[in-house]
Each structure stands twice: as C-alpha cells, then as structure tokens.
Design a protein around this motif. Structure first.
Motif, short mmCIF file in Angstrom:
data_model
loop_
_atom_site.label_atom_id
_atom_site.label_comp_id
_atom_site.label_asym_id
_atom_site.label_seq_id
_atom_site.Cartn_x
_atom_site.Cartn_y
_atom_site.Cartn_z
N ALA A 25 0.82 -1.22 0.00
CA ALA A 25 0.00 0.00 0.00
C ALA A 25 0.85 1.27 0.00
O ALA A 25 0.41 2.32 -0.47
CB ALA A 25 -0.94 0.00 1.21
N VAL A 26 2.07 1.18 0.50
CA VAL A 26 2.92 2.37 0.58
C VAL A 26 3.23 2.94 -0.80
O VAL A 26 3.56 4.12 -0.94
CB VAL A 26 4.23 2.04 1.34
N ASP A 31 1.93 8.82 -5.95
CA ASP A 31 0.85 9.52 -6.63
C ASP A 31 0.21 10.56 -5.73
O ASP A 31 -0.12 11.67 -6.18
CB ASP A 31 -0.19 8.51 -7.11
N PHE A 32 0.05 10.22 -4.46
CA PHE A 32 -0.56 11.15 -3.51
C PHE A 32 0.28 12.43 -3.39
O PHE A 32 -0.26 13.54 -3.47
CB PHE A 32 -0.71 10.49 -2.14
N ARG A 36 -0.66 16.26 -4.59
CA ARG A 36 -0.71 17.32 -3.58
C ARG A 36 0.41 18.35 -3.75
O ARG A 36 0.45 19.36 -3.04
CB ARG A 36 -0.62 16.70 -2.17
N GLY A 37 1.34 18.08 -4.66
CA GLY A 37 2.45 19.02 -4.86
C GLY A 37 3.46 18.99 -3.74
O GLY A 37 4.20 19.97 -3.53
N ALA A 56 15.04 3.11 3.89
CA ALA A 56 15.83 3.34 2.67
C ALA A 56 15.00 3.03 1.43
O ALA A 56 15.06 3.76 0.43
CB ALA A 56 17.09 2.50 2.70
N LYS A 57 14.21 1.97 1.49
CA LYS A 57 13.37 1.60 0.35
C LYS A 57 12.31 2.67 0.09
O LYS A 57 12.02 2.99 -1.07
CB LYS A 57 12.71 0.25 0.60
N LEU A 58 11.73 3.21 1.16
CA LEU A 58 10.72 4.25 0.98
C LEU A 58 11.34 5.50 0.36
O LEU A 58 10.76 6.10 -0.57
CB LEU A 58 10.07 4.59 2.32
N LYS A 59 12.50 5.90 0.83
CA LYS A 59 13.16 7.07 0.27
C LYS A 59 13.47 6.88 -1.21
O LYS A 59 13.29 7.79 -2.04
CB LYS A 59 14.45 7.38 1.04
N ALA A 60 13.93 5.67 -1.56
CA ALA A 60 14.23 5.38 -2.96
C ALA A 60 12.97 5.41 -3.80
O ALA A 60 12.97 5.91 -4.94
CB ALA A 60 14.92 4.03 -3.07
N GLN A 61 11.87 4.90 -3.25
CA GLN A 61 10.60 4.92 -3.97
C GLN A 61 10.15 6.35 -4.23
O GLN A 61 9.76 6.70 -5.35
CB GLN A 61 9.54 4.19 -3.14
N LEU A 62 10.24 7.20 -3.20
CA LEU A 62 9.80 8.58 -3.35
C LEU A 62 10.73 9.38 -4.26
O LEU A 62 10.29 10.29 -4.98
CB LEU A 62 9.70 9.25 -1.98
N ALA A 63 12.01 9.03 -4.26
CA ALA A 63 12.98 9.74 -5.10
C ALA A 63 12.63 9.59 -6.58
O ALA A 63 12.94 10.48 -7.40
CB ALA A 63 14.38 9.23 -4.83
N LYS A 64 11.98 8.49 -6.94
CA LYS A 64 11.58 8.29 -8.34
C LYS A 64 10.57 9.33 -8.80
O LYS A 64 10.40 9.55 -10.00
CB LYS A 64 11.00 6.89 -8.51
N ALA A 65 9.89 9.95 -7.82
CA ALA A 65 8.94 11.02 -8.14
C ALA A 65 9.53 12.39 -7.80
O ALA A 65 8.80 13.36 -7.62
CB ALA A 65 7.63 10.80 -7.38
#
Length: 393
Positions: A25-26, A31-32, A36-37, A56-65
């Motif tokens: 779900a994370v 997209d969220f 929301r900018g 670390a995985k979450l940061k890498a996921q968000l870095a893609k955006a």
C-alpha cells in the motif's frame, strides 16, 4: 450506565479517513504526493526503525517522483515535548512541506506533536493541551500535511490528531491535539510490520485489544465508534496469536493493522482506567505502554464489571466465546495474557508501590479517567494500582 445516553444527545461525528491498506500500500504515496504538490517531506521516526531497510526503500521509492526526504529519527520510547520541539525544528531546517510519521505509537505521537508547532508560531505546544481550551483560530493550512505509516499493530495513533507526550516541566504524560491537525493519508501496509519481534507484536497487539474493549465501554451514544471497536476487537482477537507465533503471515499482520486502526477509531469516544493509569505509570517508570495496559486489563475489567456485563453479548460474539458470562470473558482474557507471557503484576516491570500516591492526581486528570464507565474514587484507585503492582490476575 449507557441508559443515561440516548440518540437525542448531541454527539459530533467526525470520521473521514483516506486509507490505503494491504501489502504494498505504501506505493500509493508517490501519486498522492505528486497530486498534492508535496516535494520535501520530513520523515519522523524512532532510532530502532531508522536502522531497518524499510526506510531506505521508501526514500528510494519517493525519489523516483523527485521527492526529497529529510529524516528525524530521535523520537524516544516515551516521547516528550522535547522530542516534538526537536522534530519541529528539523521540519523548519529542511524547509519541509509535509510530515511522514513512521513507526509505533511513540513515533506517531512525536510526529503529531511536531506537526502542531512546525508551521505556526502563534501557539506553543502545551497551548494544545487536551484539557485546555482548543485554539480555534487555526485552520488546516496552519499545520503541515500529515501522513501516517504504522509499523506496529497496536496504538491506533495513525488515525487521530491526539498525541500523548511527557510534559518535562510537570513530569506527567499529557495529551495534545487540534482537530485540524488530523492525518491526511493513512498507510496500513503489513510489510512494514514484518520483522517486529514476537514480544513487541504481542504487547502492541494487546494495546489495540485494550483500545477496543475500553472504548466500547465508554458510556456515550456513538454507533459508528462502537461498530469500529467491535470489528476491531474481532480482528485483533482472531489474529493476535498467529501474528506472534508466525510473524511472516501477511494476512494475520494485515488483519491486525486493520483491527488496530478500527480500535483507534473506536477510542475517539474515549478510553478508561487502564489507559489513565498506564499513561502515568509509563511517565513515572518508563514502562512499555502496551505491556503496562495488558497487565492492568484484568483488574480494571473486574472493577468495571457492572458496566461491562450489559455489553458482554456483543463482546462475546466478537471474541467467539462459548457464552456471554463475565467469568468466561475474564478467563479468556487472562488465558490469552498467560499464553503471550505477560507478567501478572507491574512489579515485574520495576514499578514500586511508592509511586502510587505520587501519581494519583495525575491519573485523575487524564482524559481517560473521565470516560471510564464506572466512577473510581481516589481510595479505590489507589487500591487498584497497588493490586496491579502485586498481581492484576
């Protein structure tokens, strides 16, 4: 007790949530945040979770955006106003535009405390004391967007705007909140609970169980909260042992997260003596909140028996008990605590009898004391705490 409340009593129902649940779900955060900018969130967590690879995985996921995260990972096991102030300063230093609270109840509370003061300077943290007048000239824009990602199935803190923090000036654990500072997005991803030790899975799960039971007993007409509490109780009771014994079972972990969240919705009504006592014992002796609740639960259920028995048919159904007698219910609770290796008394956590007189006034000042279904005068309260120190079951 509940007969004193009717559907004609005024009750404010504010139950609007944006929840993503289930394994993976994370991933919805990218997209969220894009919609929301949000580009510079601050992650607030505890030292233990900061060491895991989930972060670390979450940061890498968000870095893609193209989302750049900063990190504050110093929230302590019993968070204080100092933790909230330090996290708020990190928010400002990073020029952040949102707060991501990741962790158990401690991290959630530290993050929510920080969110109250990170973006506005008109009010200090303790101006948001639950027992005081709520500053009503603040809007949602005065608080950063708050995203919660629980890593334990226990506190239910991911769903509300309240935070329990130690007031370092008073030496007590107090509640702060503002209705406009509620979480904007809630992520219930069981992958974030994998690796949680069996003991912590048990203690946090029993915290959630206590939320469901205590909130359902609060004498207030609120069928939405009652329904959430009972459904939460059913999910927790049916999955806690499997989660402890087989921590890799994602179905059980997911059910526990959902049950914990629902129990947290339930306690928007309030809680009871278990939590009122546990908050102050934790502040004085730095005990684990879920473990403290679990030890106290049988003694407080006995004290609340007169209010509990009329509601036992629904409770027994949720727990799938053979009958709805108090003795059956109480024995089932005690048996579960035995199987999960919960000590019988608070003394096993290092809680001495000498603290009782010192914490009585603080317990009576806790919001959960006021919503217990049976009034507890000070002499009885002292006797209950002394009993729980020796043996609550």
């Amino acid at each position: 007790m509940c007969a004193a409340y009717s559907s004609r009593d005024p009750v404010a129902w504010e139950l609007a949530y944006c929840v993503e649940s289930g394994p993976g779900a994370v991933a919805a955060l990218n997209d969220f945040f894009t919609r929301r900018g949000i580009k510079r969130p601050l992650i607030v967590t505890d030292p233990g979770f900061a060491k895991l690879d989930h972060l670390a995985k979450l940061k890498a996921q968000l870095a893609k955006a193209d989302i750049v995260c900063a990190q504050f990972d110093a929230v302590q096991a019993n968070p204080s106003d100092a933790d909230a102030h330090a996290a708020a300063q990190s928010y400002r230093d990073h020029d952040a535009d949102a707060v991501i609270a990741i962790g158990g109840g401690s991290a959630m509370d530290g993050a929510k405390g920080a969110a109250l003061i990170a973006r506005q300077s008109r009010y200090s943290l303790w101006d948001f004391d639950y027992n005081g007048a709520t500053p009503m000239d603040l809007s949602r824009d005065d608080f950063p967007p708050l995203i919660t990602v629980p890593t334990t199935a226990g506190t239910g803190a991911e769903g509300d705007s309240t935070a329990m923090l130690i007031d370092t000036g008073r030496g007590t654990k107090e509640c702060v909140h503002h209705p406009q500072a509620r979480p904007e997005k809630i992520i219930l991803d069981p992958n974030f609970t994998l690796g949680l030790p069996a003991s912590l899975t048990a203690w946090t799960g029993l915290d959630a169980l206590t939320h469901a039971l205590e909130s359902y007993l609060v004498p207030m007409f609120h069928p939405l909260c009652d329904g959430a509490a009972l459904q939460g109780l059913a999910l927790i009771w049916g999955n806690i042992e499997e989660s402890v014994e087989n921590g890799a079972n994602l179905d059980a972990r997911s059910n526990m997260l959902t049950g914990s969240f629902l129990a947290g919705v339930g306690f928007l009504k309030g809680l009871g003596l278990v939590h009122a006592i546990s908050h102050m014992v934790g502040a004085a002796c730095h005990t684990h909140h879920g473990m403290t609740n679990a030890i106290l639960l049988p003694a407080i259920m006995r004290f609340n028996r007169s209010a509990l028995e009329p509601k036992l048919p629904s409770i027994a159904h949720a727990m799938q008990l053979d009958d709805d007698r108090f003795e059956t219910f109480h024995a089932a609770i005690c048996s579960l605590l035995d199987r999960l290796d919960i000590p019988k008394g608070l003394s096993a956590l290092g809680v001495p009898h000498e603290i009782v007189d010192d914490i009585l006034a603080a317990v009576e000042g806790d919001p959960a004391y006021a919503t217990n279904p049976v009034h507890c005068p000070r002499e009885t309260l002292a006797a209950l705490i002394h009993e729980a120190i020796d043996a609550a079951r």
